[in-house]
Enzyme design. Structure first.
Site, PDB file in Angstrom:
ATOM      1  CG  ASP A   1     -20.194  41.426  14.408  1.00  0.00           C
ATOM      2  OD1 ASP A   1     -19.614  40.874  15.172  1.00  0.00           O
ATOM      3  OD2 ASP A   1     -19.803  41.330  12.971  1.00  0.00           O
TER       4      ASP A   1
ATOM      5  CE  LYS B   1     -21.943  35.478  16.896  1.00  0.00           C
ATOM      6  NZ  LYS B   1     -21.263  36.026  16.525  1.00  0.00           N
TER       7      LYS B   1
ATOM      8  CB  THR C   1     -23.539  32.711  14.746  1.00  0.00           C
ATOM      9  OG1 THR C   1     -22.860  33.197  13.297  1.00  0.00           O
ATOM     10  CG2 THR C   1     -22.401  30.874  15.261  1.00  0.00           C
TER      11      THR C   1
ATOM     12  CG  PHE D   1     -23.208  35.408   8.304  1.00  0.00           C
ATOM     13  CD1 PHE D   1     -23.016  34.908   9.654  1.00  0.00           C
ATOM     14  CD2 PHE D   1     -20.945  35.201   8.612  1.00  0.00           C
ATOM     15  CE1 PHE D   1     -23.159  34.935  10.863  1.00  0.00           C
ATOM     16  CE2 PHE D   1     -20.974  34.665   9.927  1.00  0.00           C
ATOM     17  CZ  PHE D   1     -20.924  34.787  11.118  1.00  0.00           C
TER      18      PHE D   1
END
Length: 325
Positions: free
Chosen positions: A18, A133, A157, A179
């Protein structure tokens, strides 16, 4: 000598970096890598990336663009250039994010995605190595659905709940990024709690619930846990399809000698999903989930702010030619 926790984890889960830090990616050699506007902005601030920035700016300028259009095109080119450099260091895919200000505009998201893919094509990159994304708004998910139907792979995302994950499954997207850390942060603040035992961590539990739902229903969409606050959170999701981890946590896992065991084991698929979530059902679910609605919007706002910061950096770097009209 015991293998590092990172080495053990890699046998159970695909590890993704990431980061847009090329040196960190080269050090840890993940299969895939993810980027976002915040990471690109940080990377663009580093002196060793000055050459990339200048090349992006001059490429945009050669297209005859000026003022706002010049800066926006420079950002897109720079974002793709970082992706190209990352792909030189890994064997898998890189996630490249669409401008977050388009998160509630399906058609504009599709257009921007195709512009980014065209840039990658110009650099000779196979489309299958790119994940577009997109924020997990209803409009973003519908854009991804249309793109996937054309063979464009997407990473959804800013995903904070099962309702978003269900809509992504309906859209047959390639990958989702729920997340973990941001969910934990929200609950710690909302419930005025300093710490959760890892088995009660709300972010970890959210990803586990999504993983189990997907596997139980035979959903092919990959689950990639993201936004970690600790190595404990990462290891608690060992066995997830993918985990995208920041370089500082990868370094800690590399030094860690503890034994890593599989925590997520795919259940046997028992039933296919037969009904799709409607737009009204999706938006009602988001509206009634304070955590998800707040984090989705704050995440979009944060990525817009990061892009604005990059815009300011470029204007400062290239002077009056990049000034507003």
């Amino acid at each position: 000598m015991t293998d590092s926790a990172l080495s053990q984890l890699k046998k159970l889960t695909t590890i993704v970096a990431d980061s847009s830090d090329l040196s960190a990616i080269e050090q840890f050699r993940p299969l895939d890598a993810t980027t976002n506007p915040s990471l690109i902005t940080v990377a663009a601030s580093q002196p060793n990336n000055r050459e990339l920035i200048e090349a992006a700016y001059h490429q945009a300028k050669s297209e005859g663009l000026v003022h706002d259009a010049l800066i926006e095109r420079t950002i897109d080119i720079l974002t793709v250039k970082f992706g190209v450099e990352i792909l030189k260091l890994i064997d898998g895919r890189v996630s490249t994010e669409v401008d977050a200000s388009l998160s509630y505009d399906t058609e504009a998201t599709i257009t921007k995605a195709k512009e980014l893919l065209a840039l990658y094509k110009d650099y000779g990159v196979d489309q299958n190595r790119i994940l577009i994304k997109i924020a997990s708004t209803w409009e973003g998910i519908q854009a991804a659905k249309a793109l996937e139907a054309e063979g464009v792979h997407c990473n959804l995302t800013l995903l904070f709940g099962l309702h978003q994950a269900k809509a992504c499954a309906d859209a047959k997207v390639t990958l989702i990024s729920p997340f973990v850390g941001r969910i934990l942060d929200w609950y710690k603040k909302a419930e005025n709690v300093d710490h959760y035992p890892i088995e009660q961590d709300p972010g970890v539990l959210s990803v586990k619930a999504i993983f189990d739902y997907y596997k139980t229903h035979g959903v092919k969409t990959e689950v990639m846990g993201a936004s970690f606050r600790s190595t404990e959170q990462v290891l608690a999701l060992a066995g997830c399809d993918l985990l995208t981890v920041a370089p500082n946590l990868l370094a800690q896992l590399y030094e860690d000698q503890r034994t890593v065991t599989e925590q997520l084991i795919a259940p046997t698929a028992i039933a296919q999903i037969t009904t799709e979530l409607s737009e009204s059902e999706f938006k009602e679910s988001i509206q009634h989930d304070l955590m998800a609605s707040q984090l989705l919007q704050s995440g979009i706002d944060g990525f817009i702010k990061a892009r604005d910061q990059l815009s300011a950096l470029l204007r400062q770097s290239f002077g009056e030619n990049a000034e507003l009209k």
